[in-house]
Scaffold this motif. Structure first.
Motif, PDB file in Angstrom:
ATOM      1  N   VAL A   1       0.670  -1.294  -0.127  1.00  8.46           N
ATOM      2  CA  VAL A   1      -0.015   0.056   0.055  1.00  8.46           C
ATOM      3  C   VAL A   1       0.873   1.443   0.115  1.00  8.46           C
ATOM      4  CG1 VAL A   1      -0.137   0.102   2.604  1.00  8.46           C
ATOM      5  CG2 VAL A   1      -1.862   1.171   1.351  1.00  8.46           C
ATOM      6  N   ASN A   2       0.363   2.382  -0.409  1.00  9.27           N
ATOM      7  CA  ASN A   2       0.818   3.684  -0.606  1.00  9.27           C
ATOM      8  C   ASN A   2       0.381   4.285   0.608  1.00  9.27           C
ATOM      9  OD1 ASN A   2       2.307   3.607  -3.317  1.00  9.27           O
ATOM     10  ND2 ASN A   2       0.328   3.126  -3.797  1.00  9.27           N
ATOM     11  N   VAL A   3       1.163   4.871   1.749  1.00 12.72           N
ATOM     12  CA  VAL A   3       0.487   5.390   2.866  1.00 12.72           C
ATOM     13  C   VAL A   3       0.755   6.911   2.896  1.00 12.72           C
ATOM     14  CG1 VAL A   3       0.830   5.437   5.298  1.00 12.72           C
ATOM     15  CG2 VAL A   3       1.005   3.149   4.092  1.00 12.72           C
ATOM     16  N   GLU A   4      -0.352   7.640   2.958  1.00 14.11           N
ATOM     17  CA  GLU A   4      -0.073   9.271   3.207  1.00 14.11           C
ATOM     18  C   GLU A   4      -0.466   9.448   4.465  1.00 14.11           C
ATOM     19  OE1 GLU A   4      -0.774   7.835  -0.777  1.00 14.11           O
ATOM     20  OE2 GLU A   4      -2.236   7.533   0.660  1.00 14.11           O
ATOM     21  N   PHE A   5       0.418  10.516   4.940  1.00 12.28           N
ATOM     22  CA  PHE A   5       0.029  10.972   6.506  1.00 12.28           C
ATOM     23  C   PHE A   5      -0.190  12.633   6.146  1.00 12.28           C
ATOM     24  CE2 PHE A   5       2.941   7.663   7.219  1.00 12.28           C
ATOM     25  CZ  PHE A   5       2.133   6.908   8.316  1.00 12.28           C
ATOM     26  N   VAL A   6      -1.282  13.181   6.640  1.00  8.29           N
ATOM     27  CA  VAL A   6      -1.868  14.394   6.341  1.00  8.29           C
ATOM     28  C   VAL A   6      -2.272  15.137   7.611  1.00  8.29           C
ATOM     29  CG1 VAL A   6      -3.995  15.430   5.184  1.00  8.29           C
ATOM     30  CG2 VAL A   6      -3.232  13.370   4.494  1.00  8.29           C
ATOM     31  N   VAL A   7      -1.810  16.832   7.243  1.00  5.11           N
ATOM     32  CA  VAL A   7      -2.157  17.700   8.424  1.00  5.11           C
ATOM     33  C   VAL A   7      -3.103  18.619   7.623  1.00  5.11           C
ATOM     34  CG1 VAL A   7      -0.201  17.169   9.777  1.00  5.11           C
ATOM     35  CG2 VAL A   7      -0.216  18.934   7.964  1.00  5.11           C
ATOM     36  N   ARG A   8      -3.862  19.317   8.428  1.00  4.81           N
ATOM     37  CA  ARG A   8      -4.679  20.417   7.691  1.00  4.81           C
ATOM     38  C   ARG A   8      -4.001  21.707   7.793  1.00  4.81           C
ATOM     39  NH1 ARG A   8     -10.044  19.430   6.687  1.00  4.81           N
ATOM     40  NH2 ARG A   8     -10.880  17.287   7.406  1.00  4.81           N
ATOM     41  N   ARG A   9      -4.070  22.563   6.746  1.00  2.00           N
ATOM     42  CA  ARG A   9      -3.373  23.852   6.510  1.00  2.00           C
ATOM     43  C   ARG A   9      -4.388  24.902   6.653  1.00  2.00           C
ATOM     44  NH1 ARG A   9       0.995  22.244   8.169  1.00  2.00           N
ATOM     45  NH2 ARG A   9       2.751  21.635   6.723  1.00  2.00           N
ATOM     46  N   GLY A  10      -5.474  24.689   6.218  1.00  2.00           N
ATOM     47  CA  GLY A  10      -6.768  25.515   6.197  1.00  2.00           C
ATOM     48  C   GLY A  10      -7.944  25.167   5.677  1.00  2.00           C
ATOM     49  N   PRO A  11      -8.660  25.870   5.122  1.00  2.00           N
ATOM     50  CA  PRO A  11     -10.057  25.339   4.599  1.00  2.00           C
ATOM     51  C   PRO A  11      -9.704  24.861   3.003  1.00  2.00           C
ATOM     52  CG  PRO A  11     -10.773  27.448   5.472  1.00  2.00           C
ATOM     53  CD  PRO A  11      -9.126  27.201   5.730  1.00  2.00           C
ATOM     54  N   GLN A  12     -10.076  23.631   2.492  1.00  2.00           N
ATOM     55  CA  GLN A  12      -9.573  23.073   1.460  1.00  2.00           C
ATOM     56  C   GLN A  12      -8.255  23.015   1.094  1.00  2.00           C
ATOM     57  OE1 GLN A  12     -12.535  25.663   1.003  1.00  2.00           O
ATOM     58  NE2 GLN A  12     -13.698  24.260   2.101  1.00  2.00           N
ATOM     59  N   HIS A  13      -7.515  22.912   2.091  1.00  2.00           N
ATOM     60  CA  HIS A  13      -5.960  23.119   2.203  1.00  2.00           C
ATOM     61  C   HIS A  13      -5.251  22.188   3.257  1.00  2.00           C
ATOM     62  CE1 HIS A  13      -2.204  25.785   2.365  1.00  2.00           C
ATOM     63  NE2 HIS A  13      -2.073  24.526   1.728  1.00  2.00           N
ATOM     64  N   VAL A  14      -4.536  21.059   2.487  1.00  2.00           N
ATOM     65  CA  VAL A  14      -4.000  20.054   3.497  1.00  2.00           C
ATOM     66  C   VAL A  14      -2.438  19.905   2.803  1.00  2.00           C
ATOM     67  CG1 VAL A  14      -5.952  18.863   3.960  1.00  2.00           C
ATOM     68  CG2 VAL A  14      -4.727  18.223   1.904  1.00  2.00           C
ATOM     69  N   ALA A  15      -1.491  19.405   3.670  1.00  2.00           N
ATOM     70  CA  ALA A  15      -0.410  18.987   3.289  1.00  2.00           C
ATOM     71  C   ALA A  15      -0.127  17.552   3.657  1.00  2.00           C
ATOM     72  CB  ALA A  15       0.728  19.783   4.082  1.00  2.00           C
ATOM     73  N   MET A  16       0.996  16.877   3.001  1.00  2.00           N
ATOM     74  CA  MET A  16       0.978  15.356   3.124  1.00  2.00           C
ATOM     75  C   MET A  16       2.660  15.005   3.011  1.00  2.00           C
ATOM     76  SD  MET A  16      -0.259  13.970  -0.326  1.00  2.00           S
ATOM     77  CE  MET A  16       0.783  12.498  -0.532  1.00  2.00           C
ATOM     78  N   ARG A  17       3.018  13.729   3.681  1.00  2.00           N
ATOM     79  CA  ARG A  17       4.052  13.056   3.239  1.00  2.00           C
ATOM     80  C   ARG A  17       3.418  11.779   2.676  1.00  2.00           C
ATOM     81  NH1 ARG A  17       7.754  12.986   8.268  1.00  2.00           N
ATOM     82  NH2 ARG A  17       8.994  11.463   6.754  1.00  2.00           N
ATOM     83  N   VAL A  18       4.341  11.047   1.897  1.00  2.00           N
ATOM     84  CA  VAL A  18       3.923   9.854   1.454  1.00  2.00           C
ATOM     85  C   VAL A  18       5.071   8.774   1.699  1.00  2.00           C
ATOM     86  CG1 VAL A  18       4.316  10.401  -0.792  1.00  2.00           C
ATOM     87  CG2 VAL A  18       2.725   8.398  -0.485  1.00  2.00           C
ATOM     88  N   HIS A  19       4.740   7.565   1.823  1.00  2.00           N
ATOM     89  CA  HIS A  19       5.435   6.243   1.398  1.00  2.00           C
ATOM     90  C   HIS A  19       5.025   5.496   0.266  1.00  2.00           C
ATOM     91  CE1 HIS A  19       8.348   2.874   2.382  1.00  2.00           C
ATOM     92  NE2 HIS A  19       7.344   2.360   1.747  1.00  2.00           N
ATOM     93  N   GLU A  20       5.498   5.475  -0.722  1.00  2.00           N
ATOM     94  CA  GLU A  20       5.150   4.831  -2.011  1.00  2.00           C
ATOM     95  C   GLU A  20       5.812   3.418  -2.042  1.00  2.00           C
ATOM     96  OE1 GLU A  20       4.377   6.602  -5.640  1.00  2.00           O
ATOM     97  OE2 GLU A  20       5.584   8.434  -5.052  1.00  2.00           O
ATOM     98  N   ARG A  21       4.886   2.344  -2.184  1.00  2.00           N
ATOM     99  CA  ARG A  21       5.199   1.151  -1.989  1.00  2.00           C
ATOM    100  C   ARG A  21       6.383   0.803  -3.201  1.00  2.00           C
ATOM    101  NH1 ARG A  21       0.382  -2.457  -4.845  1.00  2.00           N
ATOM    102  NH2 ARG A  21      -0.030  -0.820  -6.490  1.00  2.00           N
ATOM    103  N   GLY A  22       7.418   0.123  -3.078  1.00  2.00           N
ATOM    104  CA  GLY A  22       8.268   0.002  -4.032  1.00  2.00           C
ATOM    105  C   GLY A  22       9.192   1.064  -4.252  1.00  2.00           C
ATOM    106  N   SER A  23       8.954   2.226  -3.718  1.00  2.00           N
ATOM    107  CA  SER A  23       9.911   3.349  -3.858  1.00  2.00           C
ATOM    108  C   SER A  23      10.439   3.982  -2.585  1.00  2.00           C
ATOM    109  CB  SER A  23       9.263   4.408  -4.743  1.00  2.00           C
ATOM    110  OG  SER A  23       9.089   3.863  -6.062  1.00  2.00           O
TER     111      SER A  23
END
Length: 283
Positions: A197-219
């Motif tokens: 699975v690809n896993v995304e970790f998310v925090v909110r920055r504002g209305p309709q605005h988020v930031a994320m980090r990701v671990h991509e399977r295989g990469s």
């Protein structure tokens, strides 16, 4: 292979970077062995990249392209050589290359076949330059699950964008640094994600605005993931009970993508793509 090697290009979308291999009729790379992909993606001894995009005609790719109404097929491989269904940043880079080489007409819709079906690209201004919008198709919102990094565990939502994602929100006041290093795949339920699975970790920055980090399977951790950003947008819009056709901004370490979940249940992703180099390699 010629003693002089074979052609390659290097490109990225929001710093999610790829080696492109023009192999229009499938005569150069055969089945594209995993060891060659790993060698090309090696950042110390190779060209370096999060994956490889083979540029091949759908008619030449065999069963993977069967029944898809598009001339070109994006044959995508992760950096470890494994085959992946889809890559959202990659398909924009793929489309940029096709348009710059005159292989498609950027004034109209550009269909690209993938292992997750046909994705349709639209070029801003109808030229090879500028941002590209991709119709990423209909998302599948599946079960609630969880992911863990070390001793920390978070609830996650399983969203399928043609490939599997686990989207985890870190909560109010949290930082993306709180998840620690993402060199290894976060722990997940193998019954839910038997192929990883690809896993995304998310925090909110504002209305309709988020930031994320990701671990991509295989990469491993990458600077950006287009399908992951789409999965994050879908999960966030559901949590917000947002009306359809609401645009969200998704910030990634490598840049920003704009994503809309439309009234007719399509996810549209808009962002940059650039080809930065080309040459010959004997890898």
């Amino acid at each position: 292979m010629s003693p002089d090697g074979y052609p390659f290009l290097k490109g990225h979308g929001t710093e999610n970077d790829f080696v492109l291999l023009p192999d229009h009729d499938g005569a150069v790379h055969g089945d594209l062995p995993a060891d060659r992909v790993r060698a090309l993606c090696d950042r110390h001894a190779g060209i370096g990249g999060d994956g490889v995009l083979r540029v091949i005609r759908t008619a030449a790719v065999g069963e993977a392209g069967a029944g898809q109404d598009a001339e070109w097929f994006m044959d995508y491989r992760n950096a470890d050589g494994s085959v992946s269904e889809m890559c959202g940043n990659g398909v924009r880079v793929f489309g940029r290359h096709l348009a710059e080489q005159g292989l498609v007409d950027p004034t109209g819709p550009v269909p690209v076949a993938t292992r997750a079906g046909v994705k349709v690209l639209a070029f801003a201004g109808g030229t090879p330059d500028g941002e590209i919008t991709v119709d990423m198709g209909i998302p599948k919102v599946l079960e609630l699950t969880s992911v863990a990094v070390g001793e920390q565990e978070w609830d996650a939502l399983h969203v399928d964008m043609g490939n599997p994602h686990a989207v985890a929100f870190l909560g109010d006041g949290a930082s993306l640094d709180d998840v620690g290093p993402l060199l290894d795949a976060p722990a997940h339920d193998p019954a839910v994600y038997p192929a990883g699975v690809n896993v995304e970790f998310v925090v909110r920055r504002g209305p309709q605005h988020v930031a994320m980090r990701v671990h991509e399977r295989g990469s491993g951790e990458t600077r950006s993931c287009g399908t992951g950003a789409c999965a994050v947008m879908v999960a966030t819009a559901l949590a917000d009970r947002a009306e359809r056709d609401t645009e969200y901004r998704v910030d990634l370490p490598g840049g920003t993508l704009r994503i809309t979940w439309t009234a007719d249940d399509r996810v549209l992703m808009t962002g940059p793509a650039v080809v930065v180099a080309e040459g010959q390699t004997t890898l």
